[in-house]
Design a protein around this motif. Structure first.
Motif, PDB file in Angstrom:
ATOM      1  N   MET A   1     -31.295 -18.252 -36.414  1.00  0.00           N
ATOM      2  CA  MET A   1     -31.035 -16.876 -35.977  1.00  0.00           C
ATOM      3  C   MET A   1     -31.977 -16.483 -34.836  1.00  0.00           C
ATOM      4  SD  MET A   1     -30.079 -14.596 -39.343  1.00  0.00           S
ATOM      5  CE  MET A   1     -31.492 -15.056 -40.337  1.00  0.00           C
ATOM      6  N   ASP A   2     -33.259 -16.804 -34.979  1.00  0.00           N
ATOM      7  CA  ASP A   2     -34.230 -16.482 -33.929  1.00  0.00           C
ATOM      8  C   ASP A   2     -33.889 -17.162 -32.610  1.00  0.00           C
ATOM      9  OD1 ASP A   2     -35.616 -14.858 -35.679  1.00  0.00           O
ATOM     10  OD2 ASP A   2     -37.255 -16.289 -36.021  1.00  0.00           O
TER      11      ASP A   2
ATOM     12  N   TRP B   1     -31.712 -16.590 -27.082  1.00  0.00           N
ATOM     13  CA  TRP B   1     -30.743 -17.017 -26.071  1.00  0.00           C
ATOM     14  C   TRP B   1     -29.763 -15.902 -25.686  1.00  0.00           C
ATOM     15  CZ3 TRP B   1     -29.642 -21.978 -29.281  1.00  0.00           C
ATOM     16  CH2 TRP B   1     -30.725 -22.855 -29.163  1.00  0.00           C
ATOM     17  N   GLY B   2     -29.990 -14.691 -26.197  1.00  0.00           N
ATOM     18  CA  GLY B   2     -29.195 -13.540 -25.783  1.00  0.00           C
ATOM     19  C   GLY B   2     -28.013 -13.179 -26.658  1.00  0.00           C
ATOM     20  N   TYR B   3     -27.914 -13.780 -27.819  1.00  0.00           N
ATOM     21  CA  TYR B   3     -26.826 -13.444 -28.734  1.00  0.00           C
ATOM     22  C   TYR B   3     -27.214 -12.251 -29.603  1.00  0.00           C
ATOM     23  CZ  TYR B   3     -24.785 -18.078 -27.839  1.00  0.00           C
ATOM     24  OH  TYR B   3     -24.238 -19.192 -27.263  1.00  0.00           O
ATOM     25  N   GLU B   4     -26.230 -11.459 -29.972  1.00  0.00           N
ATOM     26  CA  GLU B   4     -26.414 -10.454 -31.010  1.00  0.00           C
ATOM     27  C   GLU B   4     -26.281 -11.189 -32.339  1.00  0.00           C
ATOM     28  OE1 GLU B   4     -24.264  -6.362 -32.633  1.00  0.00           O
ATOM     29  OE2 GLU B   4     -23.604  -7.255 -30.744  1.00  0.00           O
ATOM     30  N   VAL B   5     -27.196 -10.949 -33.275  1.00  0.00           N
ATOM     31  CA  VAL B   5     -27.205 -11.662 -34.550  1.00  0.00           C
ATOM     32  C   VAL B   5     -27.203 -10.657 -35.694  1.00  0.00           C
ATOM     33  CG1 VAL B   5     -28.505 -13.243 -36.035  1.00  0.00           C
ATOM     34  CG2 VAL B   5     -28.461 -13.612 -33.557  1.00  0.00           C
TER      35      VAL B   5
ATOM     36  N   ASP C   1     -23.753 -17.040 -43.612  1.00  0.00           N
ATOM     37  CA  ASP C   1     -25.177 -16.714 -43.621  1.00  0.00           C
ATOM     38  C   ASP C   1     -25.523 -15.662 -42.578  1.00  0.00           C
ATOM     39  OD1 ASP C   1     -25.777 -18.482 -45.706  1.00  0.00           O
ATOM     40  OD2 ASP C   1     -25.883 -20.161 -44.309  1.00  0.00           O
ATOM     41  N   PHE C   2     -24.918 -15.778 -41.398  1.00  0.00           N
ATOM     42  CA  PHE C   2     -25.092 -14.764 -40.359  1.00  0.00           C
ATOM     43  C   PHE C   2     -23.956 -14.872 -39.359  1.00  0.00           C
ATOM     44  CE2 PHE C   2     -27.454 -18.417 -38.744  1.00  0.00           C
ATOM     45  CZ  PHE C   2     -27.156 -18.440 -37.384  1.00  0.00           C
ATOM     46  N   SER C   3     -23.863 -13.895 -38.468  1.00  0.00           N
ATOM     47  CA  SER C   3     -22.841 -13.893 -37.426  1.00  0.00           C
ATOM     48  C   SER C   3     -23.505 -13.718 -36.070  1.00  0.00           C
ATOM     49  CB  SER C   3     -21.845 -12.754 -37.656  1.00  0.00           C
ATOM     50  OG  SER C   3     -21.142 -12.939 -38.862  1.00  0.00           O
ATOM     51  N   ILE C   4     -22.857 -14.297 -35.044  1.00  0.00           N
ATOM     52  CA  ILE C   4     -23.374 -14.185 -33.682  1.00  0.00           C
ATOM     53  C   ILE C   4     -22.275 -13.688 -32.747  1.00  0.00           C
ATOM     54  CG2 ILE C   4     -25.107 -16.004 -33.953  1.00  0.00           C
ATOM     55  CD1 ILE C   4     -23.194 -17.869 -32.370  1.00  0.00           C
ATOM     56  N   ARG C   5     -22.737 -13.060 -31.647  1.00  0.00           N
ATOM     57  CA  ARG C   5     -21.790 -12.604 -30.632  1.00  0.00           C
ATOM     58  C   ARG C   5     -22.539 -12.424 -29.322  1.00  0.00           C
ATOM     59  NH1 ARG C   5     -19.021  -7.235 -29.005  1.00  0.00           N
ATOM     60  NH2 ARG C   5     -21.038  -6.372 -29.568  1.00  0.00           N
TER      61      ARG C   5
ATOM     62  N   TRP D   1     -18.167 -11.421 -25.510  1.00  0.00           N
ATOM     63  CA  TRP D   1     -17.174 -11.851 -26.489  1.00  0.00           C
ATOM     64  C   TRP D   1     -16.561 -10.652 -27.186  1.00  0.00           C
ATOM     65  CZ3 TRP D   1     -20.280 -15.992 -29.676  1.00  0.00           C
ATOM     66  CH2 TRP D   1     -20.637 -17.047 -28.828  1.00  0.00           C
ATOM     67  N   ARG D   2     -15.339 -10.791 -27.564  1.00  0.00           N
ATOM     68  CA  ARG D   2     -14.657  -9.721 -28.297  1.00  0.00           C
ATOM     69  C   ARG D   2     -15.056  -9.724 -29.776  1.00  0.00           C
ATOM     70  NH1 ARG D   2      -8.240  -8.574 -28.005  1.00  0.00           N
ATOM     71  NH2 ARG D   2      -8.395  -6.483 -28.840  1.00  0.00           N
ATOM     72  N   ASN D   3     -15.216 -10.915 -30.340  1.00  0.00           N
ATOM     73  CA  ASN D   3     -15.455 -11.055 -31.783  1.00  0.00           C
ATOM     74  C   ASN D   3     -16.786 -11.731 -32.084  1.00  0.00           C
ATOM     75  OD1 ASN D   3     -12.836 -10.060 -32.469  1.00  0.00           O
ATOM     76  ND2 ASN D   3     -11.998 -12.051 -31.904  1.00  0.00           N
ATOM     77  N   PHE D   4     -17.228 -11.553 -33.319  1.00  0.00           N
ATOM     78  CA  PHE D   4     -18.370 -12.290 -33.852  1.00  0.00           C
ATOM     79  C   PHE D   4     -17.879 -13.623 -34.400  1.00  0.00           C
ATOM     80  CE2 PHE D   4     -20.292  -8.132 -33.910  1.00  0.00           C
ATOM     81  CZ  PHE D   4     -21.641  -8.387 -33.751  1.00  0.00           C
TER      82      PHE D   4
END
Length: 158
Positions: free
Chosen positions: A31-32, A37-41, A56-60, A64-67
């Motif tokens: 996640m870190d 690297w600029g992703y929303e987590v 466990d987690f989602s990134i976007r 991007w439109r979706n996670f």
């Protein structure tokens, strides 16, 4: 790994004991890295519904439109090998597990890799593995899979 309690808990350690610290450390490392690297987590550690789906987690990325959801496995060894669970009720083929991506991490080296769940399923089927058996498949760095991305969490994204 057996749960210590049938009651839902907000953390992995409460549910499974201190031996899962490595698994949570792997999730945090990955996640870190994505944040760096600029992703929303979005961390899903305490979300029962999402955790039972293997999320466990989602990134976007902001473009991007979706996670995309990630299921982290702390089974990448220091040589770059990892295991894929071929059991019908395991984390890859279980229909209740719905993450978009699977990530294998090694906290000791900082390396991790990820791939699409569907791409790995396709590869396993093309290899004609018997997924009805209670087994795993070891993938070493010598096995080049074009759908697998490898990165070091301690380095800037290329």
């Amino acid at each position: 790994m057996q749960r210590l309690t049938t009651k839902w808990t907000d953390t992995l350690e409460e549910a499974f004991g201190p031996q899962v610290k490595r698994a949570r450390d792997a999730e945090i490392m990955v996640m870190d890295a994505f944040r760096k690297w600029g992703y929303e987590v979005i961390d899903h550690e305490s979300d029962k519904e999402l955790q039972t789906q293997g999320l466990d987690f989602s990134i976007r990325k902001n473009t991007w439109r979706n996670f995309y959801s990630i299921d982290v496995k702390a089974n990448l060894d220091s040589y770059g090998s990892y295991y894929v669970d071929l059991k019908p009720d395991g984390w890859l083929f279980n229909p209740k597990k719905t993450s978009d991506r699977i990530c294998h991490a090694c906290v000791e080296t900082g390396w991790f890799l990820w791939y699409g769940r569907d791409e790995m399923k396709t590869f396993i089927h093309k290899m004609n593995f018997d997924i009805s058996e209670e087994t795993t498949f070891k993938i070493t760095p010598k096995i080049k899979l074009d759908f697998v991305t490898r990165r070091n969490a301690n380095k800037e994204r290329e």
